[in-house]
Write a protein that holds these residues in place. Sequence first.
Motif, PDB file in Angstrom:
ATOM      1  N   UNK A 124       0.848  -1.191   0.000  1.00  0.00           N
ATOM      2  CA  UNK A 124       0.000   0.000   0.000  1.00  0.00           C
ATOM      3  C   UNK A 124       0.883   1.240   0.000  1.00  0.00           C
ATOM      4  N   UNK A 125       0.623   2.158  -0.926  1.00  0.00           N
ATOM      5  CA  UNK A 125       1.332   3.436  -0.992  1.00  0.00           C
ATOM      6  C   UNK A 125       0.313   4.558  -0.804  1.00  0.00           C
ATOM      7  N   UNK A 126       0.719   5.619  -0.097  1.00  0.00           N
ATOM      8  CA  UNK A 126      -0.197   6.733   0.161  1.00  0.00           C
ATOM      9  C   UNK A 126       0.464   8.065  -0.143  1.00  0.00           C
ATOM     10  N   UNK A 127      -0.372   8.997  -0.554  1.00  0.00           N
ATOM     11  CA  UNK A 127       0.026  10.395  -0.708  1.00  0.00           C
ATOM     12  C   UNK A 127      -0.928  11.208   0.158  1.00  0.00           C
ATOM     13  N   UNK A 128      -0.617  11.383   1.450  1.00  0.00           N
ATOM     14  CA  UNK A 128      -1.548  12.079   2.350  1.00  0.00           C
ATOM     15  C   UNK A 128      -1.821  13.517   1.933  1.00  0.00           C
ATOM     16  N   UNK A 129      -0.839  14.180   1.331  1.00  0.00           N
ATOM     17  CA  UNK A 129      -1.043  15.570   0.933  1.00  0.00           C
ATOM     18  C   UNK A 129      -2.083  15.690  -0.170  1.00  0.00           C
ATOM     19  N   UNK A 130      -1.988  14.830  -1.182  1.00  0.00           N
ATOM     20  CA  UNK A 130      -2.973  14.854  -2.262  1.00  0.00           C
ATOM     21  C   UNK A 130      -4.249  14.126  -1.865  1.00  0.00           C
ATOM     22  N   UNK A 131      -4.145  13.178  -0.958  1.00  0.00           N
ATOM     23  CA  UNK A 131      -5.330  12.444  -0.519  1.00  0.00           C
ATOM     24  C   UNK A 131      -5.693  11.312  -1.454  1.00  0.00           C
ATOM     25  N   UNK A 132      -4.733  10.425  -1.706  1.00  0.00           N
ATOM     26  CA  UNK A 132      -5.051   9.222  -2.469  1.00  0.00           C
ATOM     27  C   UNK A 132      -4.052   8.137  -2.117  1.00  0.00           C
ATOM     28  N   UNK A 133      -4.411   6.887  -2.485  1.00  0.00           N
ATOM     29  CA  UNK A 133      -3.548   5.742  -2.202  1.00  0.00           C
ATOM     30  C   UNK A 133      -3.642   4.766  -3.368  1.00  0.00           C
ATOM     31  N   UNK A 134      -2.664   3.832  -3.416  1.00  0.00           N
ATOM     32  CA  UNK A 134      -2.683   2.825  -4.468  1.00  0.00           C
ATOM     33  C   UNK A 134      -1.978   1.566  -4.003  1.00  0.00           C
ATOM     34  N   UNK A 135      -2.260   0.479  -4.696  1.00  0.00           N
ATOM     35  CA  UNK A 135      -1.624  -0.808  -4.466  1.00  0.00           C
ATOM     36  C   UNK A 135      -0.690  -1.110  -5.632  1.00  0.00           C
ATOM     37  N   UNK A 136       0.473  -1.737  -5.330  1.00  0.00           N
ATOM     38  CA  UNK A 136       1.396  -2.104  -6.403  1.00  0.00           C
ATOM     39  C   UNK A 136       2.181  -3.341  -5.990  1.00  0.00           C
ATOM     40  N   UNK A 137       2.309  -4.288  -6.927  1.00  0.00           N
ATOM     41  CA  UNK A 137       3.071  -5.506  -6.646  1.00  0.00           C
ATOM     42  C   UNK A 137       4.262  -5.677  -7.580  1.00  0.00           C
ATOM     43  N   UNK A 138       4.640  -4.616  -8.251  1.00  0.00           N
ATOM     44  CA  UNK A 138       5.750  -4.667  -9.194  1.00  0.00           C
ATOM     45  C   UNK A 138       5.305  -4.745 -10.635  1.00  0.00           C
ATOM     46  N   UNK A 139       4.030  -5.120 -10.863  1.00  0.00           N
ATOM     47  CA  UNK A 139       3.512  -5.165 -12.234  1.00  0.00           C
ATOM     48  C   UNK A 139       2.050  -4.748 -12.348  1.00  0.00           C
ATOM     49  N   UNK A 140       1.266  -4.938 -11.279  1.00  0.00           N
ATOM     50  CA  UNK A 140      -0.157  -4.567 -11.292  1.00  0.00           C
ATOM     51  C   UNK A 140      -0.403  -3.422 -10.319  1.00  0.00           C
ATOM     52  N   UNK A 141      -1.154  -2.441 -10.772  1.00  0.00           N
ATOM     53  CA  UNK A 141      -1.412  -1.200 -10.031  1.00  0.00           C
ATOM     54  C   UNK A 141      -2.918  -1.035  -9.873  1.00  0.00           C
ATOM     55  N   UNK A 142      -3.369  -0.808  -8.632  1.00  0.00           N
ATOM     56  CA  UNK A 142      -4.784  -0.518  -8.365  1.00  0.00           C
ATOM     57  C   UNK A 142      -4.896   0.764  -7.535  1.00  0.00           C
ATOM     58  N   UNK A 143      -5.801   1.649  -7.926  1.00  0.00           N
ATOM     59  CA  UNK A 143      -6.147   2.745  -7.031  1.00  0.00           C
ATOM     60  C   UNK A 143      -6.797   2.141  -5.792  1.00  0.00           C
ATOM     61  N   UNK A 144      -6.740   2.842  -4.664  1.00  0.00           N
ATOM     62  CA  UNK A 144      -7.073   2.194  -3.392  1.00  0.00           C
ATOM     63  C   UNK A 144      -7.753   3.158  -2.436  1.00  0.00           C
ATOM     64  N   UNK A 145      -9.066   3.092  -2.367  1.00  0.00           N
ATOM     65  CA  UNK A 145      -9.823   3.886  -1.397  1.00  0.00           C
ATOM     66  C   UNK A 145     -10.256   2.972  -0.266  1.00  0.00           C
ATOM     67  N   UNK A 146      -9.431   2.899   0.768  1.00  0.00           N
ATOM     68  CA  UNK A 146      -9.697   2.064   1.936  1.00  0.00           C
ATOM     69  C   UNK A 146     -10.272   2.926   3.056  1.00  0.00           C
TER      70      UNK A 146
END
Length: 424
Positions: free
Chosen positions: A360-382
């Motif tokens: 899980x990666x987050x950008x608290x300043x912009x207010x968004x997060x995403x998932x990444x496994x080295x090849x697949x990327x998902x936006x992430x609203x948890x």
Amino acid sequence: MAIKKWVIPALLATALAASLAPQAQAHATPKRVVGYYTQWSGYDRNFLVSDLVKNGTAAKLTHLNYAFSFLDEQGKCVSSDPWADYQRPFTAEQSVSGKADEPGQPLAGNLNQLKQLKAKYPKLRVNISLGGWTGSKYFSNAALTPASRAAHVKSCLDMWIRGDLPGLPPGAAKGVFDGIDLDWEWPASEGNAGNVVRPEDKRNFTQLLTEYRKQLLGLTLRTGRSYDLTAFLPAAPAQVDRGFEVPKVFALLTFATIQGYDYHGSWDALTNQQSSIRTPAGDPTSPAYSSQVAIDHYLSKGAPRAKVVMGVPFYSRGWTGVRNENNGLFQPNAGPAPATYEAGYEDYRVLKGQLDKFTVHRDPKAGHAWLFDGTTFWTWDDPVEMKRKGRYAAERGLGGAMIWSLDGDTADGELITALRSGLS
């Protein structure tokens, strides 16, 4: 004695203010929490209206929008799925009331379940949503002339508010819906391929709302009930300017929900956020999209804060074959990520079950997060991001938050719980 023409608008405005006053008072606190329940949720996802009770969602909603009714070529309302809407029988285990539908009863399907839901939660407002991405083809026809507007509105009120459904006894669905939600995607702008689009849609959208208010007022005077009139509006400033007379539109609406997602998706060449509060640093795209960009544009055009409801997603957008740089953000890719129901689109509850595969990666300043496994990327609203979005809406004095769509949450409703917490 004839009433002078100038008197009619004054009478309409006075009656309209009176009809809206109870809603304004009822929803001053807490903030509105508006959720879309889709008629197809009960198929592959097997997410039924009764699941809104089981996961605690129904108790946290102020409004539920049932999606969607379509329009025919003449612009009149039709059911896009009669089986799901009012024919499907439910077992005792599936139903809100715990009682099985009986053969020959006047109303079945999702509408009967919504009626049971309202009996259980009498403060919940339930509205029928018209259009959507695949159902907006003929909105321009409906709004084109005074005659077409009057016929459209009458057909929709007859069908969904008065409850006169084809093949059922008159008024079989009366009392299910408390208002109309217009989801015309989009006036004067191309949406789904094949939609009818006209330059005059901008003015005609306002005129269509006026006709709705006129006919809803007539119902209020006869029934003593107030009726909602809401609309789902686009995030892109260019589409706003092309298709909406913002101050006039908001004056006629109970409130409007603003698109807060699909800023980016697998149709883009680079991975990106789909629902960021603010534009992330380093975003290479232009124009930049974010919830703040959208909301600030509406406010600058005269939209009142209390009527602006910010959209949030209970799903993710994803890419695969992503270049392994910058934790996958703003990177080229091979296309949409494989998913359960639609490539590049996955429900939150499904992705949560795969969380051990991702970072899980987050950008608290912009207010968004995403998932990444080295090849697949998902936006992430948890829940972390949902609470952040709810807090943002509250701190800016907005009218609340809207969810697309309720079937994406977990069995214990963790997303809506976090969103409500942020709004409080």
